[in-house]
Enzyme design. Structure first.
Site, PDB file in Angstrom:
ATOM      1  N   HIS A  85       2.769   3.473  -8.949  1.00 31.52           N
ATOM      2  CA  HIS A  85       2.599   2.045  -9.269  1.00 31.52           C
ATOM      3  C   HIS A  85       3.832   1.505 -10.006  1.00 31.52           C
ATOM      4  CE1 HIS A  85      -1.376   2.173  -7.729  1.00 31.52           C
ATOM      5  NE2 HIS A  85      -1.899   2.903  -8.696  1.00 31.52           N
ATOM      6  N   SER A 113      -8.185  -5.330   4.894  1.00 31.90           N
ATOM      7  CA  SER A 113      -8.793  -5.052   3.582  1.00 31.90           C
ATOM      8  C   SER A 113      -9.209  -6.281   2.778  1.00 31.90           C
ATOM      9  CB  SER A 113      -7.860  -4.177   2.750  1.00 31.90           C
ATOM     10  OG  SER A 113      -7.641  -2.958   3.396  1.00 31.90           O
ATOM     11  N   ASP A 167       0.830  -1.205   0.000  1.00 31.88           N
ATOM     12  CA  ASP A 167       0.000   0.000   0.000  1.00 31.88           C
ATOM     13  C   ASP A 167       0.870   1.264   0.000  1.00 31.88           C
ATOM     14  OD1 ASP A 167      -2.303   1.472   0.030  1.00 31.88           O
ATOM     15  OD2 ASP A 167      -2.783   1.102   2.131  1.00 31.88           O
ATOM     16  N   SER A 197      -7.359  -5.623  -5.999  1.00 31.70           N
ATOM     17  CA  SER A 197      -8.518  -6.185  -5.300  1.00 31.70           C
ATOM     18  C   SER A 197      -9.772  -6.053  -6.164  1.00 31.70           C
ATOM     19  CB  SER A 197      -8.734  -5.459  -3.967  1.00 31.70           C
ATOM     20  OG  SER A 197      -9.317  -4.191  -4.195  1.00 31.70           O
ATOM     21  N   GLY A 249       0.084   5.428  -4.434  1.00 27.31           N
ATOM     22  CA  GLY A 249      -0.526   6.705  -4.820  1.00 27.31           C
ATOM     23  C   GLY A 249       0.047   7.861  -4.020  1.00 27.31           C
ATOM     24  N   ARG A 250       0.120   7.673  -2.680  1.00 29.04           N
ATOM     25  CA  ARG A 250       0.636   8.735  -1.810  1.00 29.04           C
ATOM     26  C   ARG A 250       2.108   9.020  -2.102  1.00 29.04           C
ATOM     27  NH1 ARG A 250      -1.236   5.945   3.398  1.00 29.04           N
ATOM     28  NH2 ARG A 250      -1.804   4.389   1.851  1.00 29.04           N
ATOM     29  N   GLU A 273       0.709 -13.481  12.216  1.00 30.81           N
ATOM     30  CA  GLU A 273       1.212 -12.306  12.928  1.00 30.81           C
ATOM     31  C   GLU A 273       1.081 -11.121  11.974  1.00 30.81           C
ATOM     32  OE1 GLU A 273       2.299 -12.186  16.075  1.00 30.81           O
ATOM     33  OE2 GLU A 273       1.881 -14.317  16.315  1.00 30.81           O
ATOM     34  N   GLU A 281     -12.230  -4.579  -5.351  1.00 30.99           N
ATOM     35  CA  GLU A 281     -12.715  -3.202  -5.132  1.00 30.99           C
ATOM     36  C   GLU A 281     -11.922  -2.183  -5.966  1.00 30.99           C
ATOM     37  OE1 GLU A 281     -12.225  -5.381  -2.415  1.00 30.99           O
ATOM     38  OE2 GLU A 281     -14.382  -5.731  -2.503  1.00 30.99           O
ATOM     39  N   ASN A 282     -10.726  -2.582  -6.414  1.00 30.20           N
ATOM     40  CA  ASN A 282      -9.885  -1.618  -7.155  1.00 30.20           C
ATOM     41  C   ASN A 282     -10.465  -1.215  -8.518  1.00 30.20           C
ATOM     42  OD1 ASN A 282      -6.720  -2.956  -5.905  1.00 30.20           O
ATOM     43  ND2 ASN A 282      -7.920  -1.222  -5.181  1.00 30.20           N
TER      44      ASN A 282
HETATM   45  C1  FPP Z   1      -2.014   0.107  -3.368  1.00 30.58           C
HETATM   46  O1  FPP Z   1      -1.539   1.439  -3.319  1.00 30.58           O
HETATM   47  C2  FPP Z   1      -1.457  -0.582  -4.507  1.00 30.58           C
HETATM   48  C3  FPP Z   1      -2.172  -1.114  -5.541  1.00 30.58           C
HETATM   49  C4  FPP Z   1      -3.644  -1.039  -5.615  1.00 30.58           C
HETATM   50  C5  FPP Z   1      -1.497  -1.754  -6.684  1.00 30.58           C
HETATM   51  C6  FPP Z   1      -0.346  -2.666  -6.352  1.00 30.58           C
HETATM   52  C7  FPP Z   1       0.441  -2.824  -7.572  1.00 30.58           C
HETATM   53  C8  FPP Z   1       1.777  -2.799  -7.644  1.00 30.58           C
HETATM   54  C9  FPP Z   1       2.673  -2.784  -6.464  1.00 30.58           C
HETATM   55  C10 FPP Z   1       2.366  -2.810  -8.995  1.00 30.58           C
HETATM   56  C11 FPP Z   1       3.078  -4.062  -9.401  1.00 30.58           C
HETATM   57  C12 FPP Z   1       2.362  -5.311  -9.190  1.00 30.58           C
HETATM   58  C13 FPP Z   1       2.601  -6.456  -9.864  1.00 30.58           C
HETATM   59  C14 FPP Z   1       1.889  -7.694  -9.465  1.00 30.58           C
HETATM   60  C15 FPP Z   1       3.521  -6.553 -10.978  1.00 30.58           C
HETATM   61  P1  FPP Z   1      -2.576   2.628  -3.500  1.00 30.58           P
HETATM   62  O2  FPP Z   1      -2.650   2.978  -4.946  1.00 30.58           O
HETATM   63  O3  FPP Z   1      -3.872   2.276  -2.858  1.00 30.58           O
HETATM   64  O4  FPP Z   1      -1.845   3.778  -2.704  1.00 30.58           O
HETATM   65  P2  FPP Z   1      -2.530   4.937  -1.852  1.00 30.58           P
HETATM   66  O5  FPP Z   1      -3.242   4.265  -0.704  1.00 30.58           O
HETATM   67  O6  FPP Z   1      -1.360   5.752  -1.408  1.00 30.58           O
HETATM   68  O7  FPP Z   1      -3.434   5.670  -2.775  1.00 30.58           O
END
Ligand code: FPP
Length: 236
Positions: free
Chosen positions: A32, A190, A15, A60, A18-19, A201, A62-63
């Site tokens: 990303h 989540s 996670d 997810s 984005g931030r 854990e 939800e994404n």
């Molecule tokens: C959550 O951060 C991250 C995701 C929804 C995407 C995860 C994907 C990657 C790490 C890219 C590579 C993955 C693979 C399998 C090759 P967020 O966007 O919710 O961040 P935020 O909470 O700061 O907005």
């Protein structure tokens, strides 16, 4: 040989992409992209530490609610990352599997996933479980439906069902999760691998996923090593 102090199955909620980008005045998609680099580094590292299974939450159910631009970017990033990481994973003799629903994923994403699974199916030095279009509650409902079908068709005796045989109907049969890591200072699970994390854990860190390093992984493992796991019992 797996040291008992090393978690056999680690699951990561990646996670904060984005931030990470927003803090730098960049588009979320840049986060990303950097997050994919982090995943490459960490997935190449964990098996050397003695971990057998790494599960990651890539997308997810939800994404899908995110902007189309971000969803499309993520899907293309998966295709690119799966293709580029492929050689390293193969060299490490790690088997790649996917957990999640197959609906809504494009033909190209599905083809890339199938190729990775097919070409690594005989690898036996570790498992890399990528949760894509995944929801923990969906996984349990999906398993329950398949069990009901079998019972209705007289292919399964309901009395034979127990916790172990139930796992056969999940997206994949995996060992229980020992350690869950969630980055970015959020204290939630989540809807991630609810069944598998029953006795896991939990480790939370403020580090945003794109900044998460091998050192941060070692810190998480050290924290796990110092935990007292009782599984509901009493320490003798
Ligand atoms: C959550 O951060 C991250 C995701 C929804 C995407 C995860 C994907 C990657 C790490 C890219 C590579 C993955 C693979 C399998 C090759 P967020 O966007 O919710 O961040 P935020 O909470 O700061 O907005």
């Amino acid at each position: 040989m797996n040291d008992l102090k090393v978690p056999r199955h680690v699951a990561i909620i990646m996670d904060g992409n984005g931030r990470w980008a927003q803090q730098r005045g960049l588009k979320r998609t840049k986060g990303h992209q950097k997050g994919a680099d982090t995943l490459k580094t960490i997935s190449e590292y964990v098996y050397d530490k003695g971990v057998e299974v790494l599960s990651v939450f890539a997308f997810s159910t939800e994404n899908w609610k995110r902007d189309k631009e971000e969803v499309d970017y993520l899907m293309n990033l998966f295709i690119k990352a799966f293709k580029e990481n492929f050689e390293v994973i193969k060299k490490k003799n790690v088997k790649v599997i996917f957990s999640g629903l197959k609906d809504r994923l494009s033909k190209e994403v599905l083809k890339t996933m199938e190729k990775m699974e097919e070409e690594t199916k005989n690898n036996n030095s570790g498992i890399f479980n990528i949760c894509l279009n995944y929801g923990g509650q969906d996984e349990i409902v999906n398993a329950t439906k398949r069990i009901c079908e079998k019972v209705i068709n007289n292919e399964l005796d309901i009395d034979s069902l127990n916790k172990t045989s139930f796992e056969h109907y999940l997206f994949n049969e995996l060992p229980p999760i020992d350690l869950v890591i969630r980055t970015s200072g959020e204290y939630r699970i989540s809807n991630f691998m609810l069944w598998q994390m029953a006795y896991a854990e939990l480790y939370f860190t403020d580090v945003l996923w794109p900044d998460f390093s091998k050192k941060d992984f070692d810190i998480a493992i050290n924290s796990y090593t110092n935990r007292d796991r009782r599984f509901g019992g009493i320490k003798k």
